[in-house]
Design a protein around this motif. Structure first.
Motif, PDB file in Angstrom:
ATOM      1  N   SER A   1       0.913  -1.395  -0.143  1.00  0.00           N
ATOM      2  CA  SER A   1      -0.061  -0.065  -0.130  1.00  0.00           C
ATOM      3  C   SER A   1       0.890   1.167   0.058  1.00  0.00           C
ATOM      4  N   ARG A   2       0.437   2.276  -0.811  1.00  0.00           N
ATOM      5  CA  ARG A   2       1.351   3.322  -1.105  1.00  0.00           C
ATOM      6  C   ARG A   2       0.676   4.567  -1.039  1.00  0.00           C
ATOM      7  N   PHE A   3       0.810   5.598  -0.538  1.00  0.00           N
ATOM      8  CA  PHE A   3       0.058   7.051  -0.538  1.00  0.00           C
ATOM      9  C   PHE A   3       1.250   8.083  -0.731  1.00  0.00           C
ATOM     10  N   GLN A   4       0.963   9.069  -1.612  1.00  0.00           N
ATOM     11  CA  GLN A   4       1.880  10.361  -1.853  1.00  0.00           C
ATOM     12  C   GLN A   4       0.966  11.592  -2.055  1.00  0.00           C
ATOM     13  N   VAL A   5       1.694  12.746  -1.413  1.00  0.00           N
ATOM     14  CA  VAL A   5       0.913  13.737  -1.815  1.00  0.00           C
ATOM     15  C   VAL A   5       2.018  14.869  -1.697  1.00  0.00           C
ATOM     16  N   TRP A   6       2.167  15.790  -2.821  1.00  0.00           N
ATOM     17  CA  TRP A   6       3.126  16.557  -2.971  1.00  0.00           C
ATOM     18  C   TRP A   6       2.624  17.998  -3.493  1.00  0.00           C
ATOM     19  N   ASN A   7       3.432  19.038  -3.694  1.00  0.00           N
ATOM     20  CA  ASN A   7       3.343  20.335  -4.176  1.00  0.00           C
ATOM     21  C   ASN A   7       4.561  20.956  -4.418  1.00  0.00           C
ATOM     22  N   LYS A   8       4.577  21.479  -5.459  1.00  0.00           N
ATOM     23  CA  LYS A   8       5.590  22.410  -5.740  1.00  0.00           C
ATOM     24  C   LYS A   8       5.253  23.928  -6.314  1.00  0.00           C
TER      25      LYS A   8
ATOM     26  N   GLN B   1      15.184  35.551 -11.945  1.00  0.00           N
ATOM     27  CA  GLN B   1      15.196  35.378 -10.382  1.00  0.00           C
ATOM     28  C   GLN B   1      14.026  34.799 -10.007  1.00  0.00           C
ATOM     29  N   SER B   2      14.181  33.636  -9.212  1.00  0.00           N
ATOM     30  CA  SER B   2      13.148  32.935  -8.678  1.00  0.00           C
ATOM     31  C   SER B   2      13.320  32.274  -7.571  1.00  0.00           C
ATOM     32  N   LEU B   3      12.021  31.793  -6.876  1.00  0.00           N
ATOM     33  CA  LEU B   3      12.119  31.059  -5.698  1.00  0.00           C
ATOM     34  C   LEU B   3      11.258  29.965  -5.981  1.00  0.00           C
ATOM     35  N   GLY B   4      11.580  28.665  -5.547  1.00  0.00           N
ATOM     36  CA  GLY B   4      10.904  27.720  -5.844  1.00  0.00           C
ATOM     37  C   GLY B   4      10.802  26.708  -4.749  1.00  0.00           C
ATOM     38  N   TRP B   5       9.920  26.212  -4.102  1.00  0.00           N
ATOM     39  CA  TRP B   5       9.726  25.351  -2.974  1.00  0.00           C
ATOM     40  C   TRP B   5       8.769  24.032  -3.124  1.00  0.00           C
ATOM     41  N   MET B   6       9.392  22.768  -2.929  1.00  0.00           N
ATOM     42  CA  MET B   6       8.784  21.668  -3.110  1.00  0.00           C
ATOM     43  C   MET B   6       8.854  20.883  -1.774  1.00  0.00           C
ATOM     44  N   ASN B   7       7.489  20.147  -1.810  1.00  0.00           N
ATOM     45  CA  ASN B   7       7.266  19.395  -0.414  1.00  0.00           C
ATOM     46  C   ASN B   7       6.404  17.979  -1.099  1.00  0.00           C
ATOM     47  N   GLN B   8       6.943  16.891  -0.330  1.00  0.00           N
ATOM     48  CA  GLN B   8       6.416  15.733  -0.237  1.00  0.00           C
ATOM     49  C   GLN B   8       6.165  14.892   0.789  1.00  0.00           C
ATOM     50  N   TYR B   9       5.115  14.298   0.860  1.00  0.00           N
ATOM     51  CA  TYR B   9       4.965  13.227   1.882  1.00  0.00           C
ATOM     52  C   TYR B   9       4.519  11.655   1.284  1.00  0.00           C
ATOM     53  N   THR B  10       5.364  10.670   1.702  1.00  0.00           N
ATOM     54  CA  THR B  10       5.055   9.440   1.046  1.00  0.00           C
ATOM     55  C   THR B  10       4.925   8.413   2.406  1.00  0.00           C
ATOM     56  N   TYR B  11       4.156   7.494   2.175  1.00  0.00           N
ATOM     57  CA  TYR B  11       3.756   6.499   3.148  1.00  0.00           C
ATOM     58  C   TYR B  11       3.797   5.232   2.313  1.00  0.00           C
ATOM     59  N   HIS B  12       4.568   4.365   2.880  1.00  0.00           N
ATOM     60  CA  HIS B  12       4.823   3.121   1.941  1.00  0.00           C
ATOM     61  C   HIS B  12       4.655   1.869   3.134  1.00  0.00           C
ATOM     62  N   GLN B  13       3.751   0.873   2.658  1.00  0.00           N
ATOM     63  CA  GLN B  13       3.823  -0.332   3.704  1.00  0.00           C
ATOM     64  C   GLN B  13       3.628  -1.761   2.769  1.00  0.00           C
TER      65      GLN B  13
ATOM     66  N   HIS C   1       7.771   6.224   6.416  1.00  0.00           N
ATOM     67  CA  HIS C   1       7.077   7.505   6.263  1.00  0.00           C
ATOM     68  C   HIS C   1       8.294   8.512   6.229  1.00  0.00           C
ATOM     69  N   THR C   2       8.053   8.970   4.731  1.00  0.00           N
ATOM     70  CA  THR C   2       9.054  10.158   4.207  1.00  0.00           C
ATOM     71  C   THR C   2       8.508  11.624   4.180  1.00  0.00           C
ATOM     72  N   TYR C   3       9.039  12.621   4.596  1.00  0.00           N
ATOM     73  CA  TYR C   3       8.965  13.976   4.262  1.00  0.00           C
ATOM     74  C   TYR C   3      10.119  14.566   3.741  1.00  0.00           C
ATOM     75  N   TYR C   4       9.893  15.168   2.528  1.00  0.00           N
ATOM     76  CA  TYR C   4      10.986  15.925   1.659  1.00  0.00           C
ATOM     77  C   TYR C   4      10.636  17.171   1.496  1.00  0.00           C
ATOM     78  N   SER C   5      11.396  18.143   1.728  1.00  0.00           N
ATOM     79  CA  SER C   5      11.240  19.682   1.547  1.00  0.00           C
ATOM     80  C   SER C   5      12.514  20.027   0.877  1.00  0.00           C
ATOM     81  N   ASN C   6      12.277  20.980  -0.145  1.00  0.00           N
ATOM     82  CA  ASN C   6      13.392  21.554  -0.860  1.00  0.00           C
ATOM     83  C   ASN C   6      13.242  22.899  -1.371  1.00  0.00           C
ATOM     84  N   LEU C   7      13.814  24.267  -0.670  1.00  0.00           N
ATOM     85  CA  LEU C   7      13.657  25.393  -1.108  1.00  0.00           C
ATOM     86  C   LEU C   7      14.931  25.943  -1.818  1.00  0.00           C
TER      87      LEU C   7
END
Length: 896
Positions: free
Chosen positions: A498-505, A516-528, A543-549
């Motif tokens: 079972s796998r669930f993901q939600v992300w936003n950029k 000149q720009s600014l970007g922000w990425m976020n993602q949560y993943t659950y894998h069973q 459980h994985t949470y990833y963020s990149n600015l």
């Protein structure tokens, strides 16, 4: 008094000489062709070296103003300027010199006036129709949005005619105003020419040919009005592979460079990047990501287990775990998902793939050692479009894919993706009573929402959500998963995921500063994963949470770019193997910076990052990529970089669980399973050469990469056939990889790809240095693709075939087994042939028929001691070749 008179006299002579000198300077002004600041610098420097006392070139007016002494003529100056590559009033540069100028300096030559005489298409050109250059659906969207922003009530751009039809109220706006706005966003038209700086910042596939006269058909554009997959990707804070503007890099990076080739090698990137279009994926039975590289020579695809049937990728001679596998530039297949993650990305969801060999950018993390494979999902369409794909093979496997892309309004687009597959037949081609592939089902659904308002607010955003449920059963025919293993004699394998993901950029481009720009990425993943392999069980959740600015800007001008930012990664693992529980939490805050220097013939990308791992300590990761264009058709690339990762010894080696090997971990004082992290350096060089053969474009590329491990978690299968041992490296471990590939088209619509690969992969084991098992030193590759006339109204046929030749491989030592259960020291060499025939009846319907492993070579002894699966010698992990004979499939695609 005499002294005073003398000073006056000498001063008078000095000023008189200056006056006479000034009077002897002649002023000149001539028309000189040029595009950019690089042209300006070249023209002015050449003029001064030729004797001009001063020289000032204006890009806007295309004029050179200069002064010469009496003994130097303007003619001499202009001749030298032409010899440097710039046409002018008196002289024209030679074609060879002009062609060797950097791409950004290729100005429009005299034979191609800004508004040339109209050709055949002019007879149908309407009063409100204007020539505007572009390539793809991204160009179409940009042109039409710019027109509406400038006051047009409606705008319709045609790629085929290279024109835009404008409807507007003359009391509110004018064609002049609208076309000026279109030029401002990067598209030459019959009234205005965009600046070179803006043109260079367009995405790769939008870089149209500026030298072709208006009204002519662009031979480099293969634009399909029905194609919904234009290979765009809404990366927020994405890797900069080419000279994209910040607004495009962080919001809409296009990955295919130039024409719409199914696979292309990016010429602008400092690194060695292969851009794989969705068209390439249609050449084979691309049911998921693991099957997406069957027509690609760079990635090796192999079965890793005779019981679970899973496929694994290898690159540069090393296992999949050393390649960073991302989706939408976010971490994807890693940790507990390592073994089966490839099967969780349906092939028909893929819009494009970017494959980078060697160290990638530091902005994407620290785990890449041999390269990066990034997958982009479908999310672009000019109008609402739904596609259905149905697939079935002759051995009981079936799947269905539904994709729907819908523009909501000028700024919003949504995508619905649905996939289902099932394997229902009992396939046992080698008659060993074990299924050659597991039975089961998968349901996979995703929703994507995109927002793009760069023109007004400067904002863009991408949101995604994905859910997967996958259940598989394998083992001996007749095994009943509903009955506990201990209560039946047949050997079984069960894998439930079972796998669930939600992300936003989200990205923002600063107003008035497109660089000149600014970007922000976020993602949560659950894998069973819950699984069992006979009497042994393995389960784990992650459980994985990833963020990149990422912040991006320039230093002075766009030749000096930089990125800087911070990232954070959280991994929570909870694993159970037999009765042993392994829990750990990894937190990794990090910072990074990257500098890009662009010259007339070179690009340098230098970056470094520092990551503060709570279990592995502080890690410093430098990376460097350098590209030098000897000519526009001869490109040298060099790369070097460091990477590190933490090994997941259970999840990454599940192919050996279907055996009776006991697992042994020789701890070394580390904090993860008692082991220290893996650290490696990768060095590479490649030479890309384009030339013509049979009057058509041809490309040869040769590359060499070496990976040296500073530390490694060694997987030892040789100590005993009944042991699987993990320990940290004590000595040398390296992988040398050489590949040469030749792509050419002997006749129209016939593409040929030939490749050869050599690997030398060795490691220091406890009992000495030797070759790593299951890695052939020599591999050959042939891919042939032919299509009939694609412009035919009756449709067209496509024929594709791929031959993979795999040399001998070292096999693990089984000498301690009884003789009947011993394997030879080396495997046989073998060849695998795949082929497919497809028929496009029109733009909406396609049917295809194909076959895999048509040579029917298969490994007859895939499972050691298969008659006694609960005995000491049973082993289903000794796989070096296909385990199924020829398999045929059929399918069709329909677009609504």
């Amino acid at each position: 008094m005499k002294s005073y008179i003398t000073k006056i006299f000498l001063g008078t002579l000095f000023f008189l000489s200056l006056s006479l000198s000034a009077q002897n300077l002649s002023k000149h002004q001539s028309m000189v062709k040029g595009n950019c600041n690089m042209c300006k610098e070249r023209i002015e420097t050449t003029a001064k070296k030729a004797g001009a006392k001063s020289a000032v070139y204006s890009i806007d007016t295309q004029t050179l103003s200069f002064e010469t002494p009496e003994k130097i003529s303007a003619d001499e100056i202009l001749k030298k300027v032409a010899e440097a590559g710039h046409d002018n009033d008196s002289y024209k540069a030679s074609d060879d010199v002009y062609k060797n100028l950097p791409a950004c300096c290729h100005y429009q030559r005299d034979s191609e006036s800004p508004v040339p005489a109209m050709n055949h298409s002019d007879s149908t050109k309407k009063e409100n129709e204007f020539f505007v250059k572009g390539n793809c659906s991204s160009c179409k969207a940009r042109i039409e949005k710019a027109a509406k922003y400038a006051g047009a009530d409606s705008a319709e751009w045609s790629a085929e005619k290279q024109t835009v039809i404008l409807n507007f109220n003359p009391s509110k706006t004018s064609a002049d105003k609208i076309l000026k706005k279109i030029a401002d966003v990067g598209h030459d038209n019959e009234m205005y020419k965009t600046t070179e700086e803006v043109y260079k910042k367009l995405p790769g596939c939008c870089l149209y040919d500026r030298n072709i006269p208006f009204g002519d058909t662009n031979p480099n554009v293969h634009y399909d009005e029905s194609a919904k997959k234009e290979n765009h990707s809404n990366h927020i804070g994405s890797e900069d592979h080419s000279s994209h503007s910040a607004s495009e890099k962080n919001i809409e990076q296009v990955n295919i460079i130039g024409s719409k080739a199914a696979t292309s090698i990016g010429k602008k990137e400092a690194g060695l990047v292969f851009n794989i279009d969705s068209k390439e994926l249609l050449k084979a039975a691309c049911c998921n990501l693991s099957e997406s590289f069957e027509t690609n020579a760079t990635v090796d695809v192999s079965f890793s287990n005779a019981v679970t049937g899973t496929k694994q990728l290898k690159m540069l001679g090393l296992d999949q775990k050393y390649t960073s596998l991302t989706k939408e530039l976010l971490p994807e297949i890693r940790g507990i998902a390592s073994a089966y993650g490839l099967s969780l990305i349906p092939g028909r969801w893929i819009e494009s793939i970017q494959l980078t060999k060697g160290g990638s950018t530091v902005t994407n993390g620290y785990e890449s050692i041999t390269g990066q494979i990034n997958t982009e999902l479908i999310k672009h369409a000019e109008k609402s479009e739904t596609s259905l794909n149905l697939f079935a093979d002759f051995n009981g496997r079936a799947e269905a894919n539904i994709t729907h892309v819908e523009p909501i309004n000028d700024h919003w687009t949504q995508t619905f993706l649905l996939h289902g597959n099932g394997t229902f037949g009992d396939t046992d081609m080698n008659k060993d009573t074990f299924l050659d592939r597991p039975k089961g089902t998968q349901i996979n659904a995703a929703y994507l929402l995109n927002f793009n308002d760069l023109t007004h607010s400067g904002f863009g955003s991408h949101f995604g959500i994905n859910f997967v449920k996958d259940e598989r059963t394998s083992g001996q025919i007749g095994f009943d998963k509903k009955i506990p293993q201990a209560q039946q004699n047949l050997y079984g394998v069960g894998i439930d995921i079972s796998r669930f993901q939600v992300w936003n950029k989200t990205g923002y481009v600063f107003k008035g500063k497109p660089y000149q720009s600014l970007g922000w990425m976020n993602q949560y993943t659950y894998h069973q994963q819950d699984s069992f392999f006979g009497l042994r069980n393995y389960s784990g959740n992650q459980h994985t949470y990833y963020s990149n600015l990422i912040f991006e800007s320039i230093i002075g001008n766009t030749n000096h770019k930089y990125k800087t930012g911070a990232s954070f990664l959280y991994d929570g693992y909870n694993e159970t193997y037999l009765n042993n529980q392994f829990k750990r939490t990894e937190t990794v805050p990090g910072i990074f910076a990257e500098y890009t220097l662009t010259g007339s013939k070179y690009t340098l990308v230098a970056g470094a990052r520092a990551d503060f791992h709570n279990l592995a300590g502080t890690q410093f990761t430098p990376r460097l990529n350098f590209k030098y264009d000897f000519t526009p058709k001869t490109i040298l690339r060099l790369s070097a970089g460091r990477g590190f990762r933490t090994a997941n010894v259970f999840a990454e080696n599940q192919q050996y669980f279907a055996s009776n090997r006991s697992i042994q971990i020789l701890e070394n004082g580390g904090n993860i399973y008692g082991l220290k992290p893996e650290i490696a350096w990768n060095f590479g060089a490649s030479l890309q050469q384009e030339f013509k053969i049979f009057g058509r474009k041809s490309t040869i590329i040769a590359d060499f990469f070496r990976t040296d491990f500073q530390n490694q978690v060694v997987v030892d299968l040789d100590r005993s056939p009944q042991l699987l041992t993990f320990y940290n490296l004590d000595g040398k471990s390296f992988a040398n990889s050489f590949q040469t590939q030749w792509d050419f088209s002997p006749i129209k619509n016939f593409d040929v790809r030939l490749a050869y690969k050599y690997y030398d992969v060795q490691a220091q084991y406890l009992d000495g240095k030797r070759e790593v098992p299951f890695m052939a030193k020599h591999r050959g590759f042939i891919n042939l693709a032919y299509s009939t006339n694609k412009n035919s109204k009756e449709g067209f046929w496509s024929f594709d075939t791929t031959l993979n030749w795999v040399g001998k491989q070292r096999l693990p030592n089984t000498s301690n087994n009884p003789s009947e259960f011993q394997l030879s020291k080396r495997s046989e060499s073998y060849a695998v042939l795949n082929a497919q025939i497809s028929r496009n009846f029109n733009k909406k319907l396609r049917a295809y028929l194909g076959g895999e492993n048509l040579t029917s070579y298969y490994q007859k002894n895939a499972i050691v001691d298969f008659r006694n699966p609960f005995g000491n010698y049973f082993d289903g992990g000794m796989v070096y070749a296909p385990i199924m004979k020829a398999n045929f499939y059929v399918g069709f695609d329909v677009t609504f």
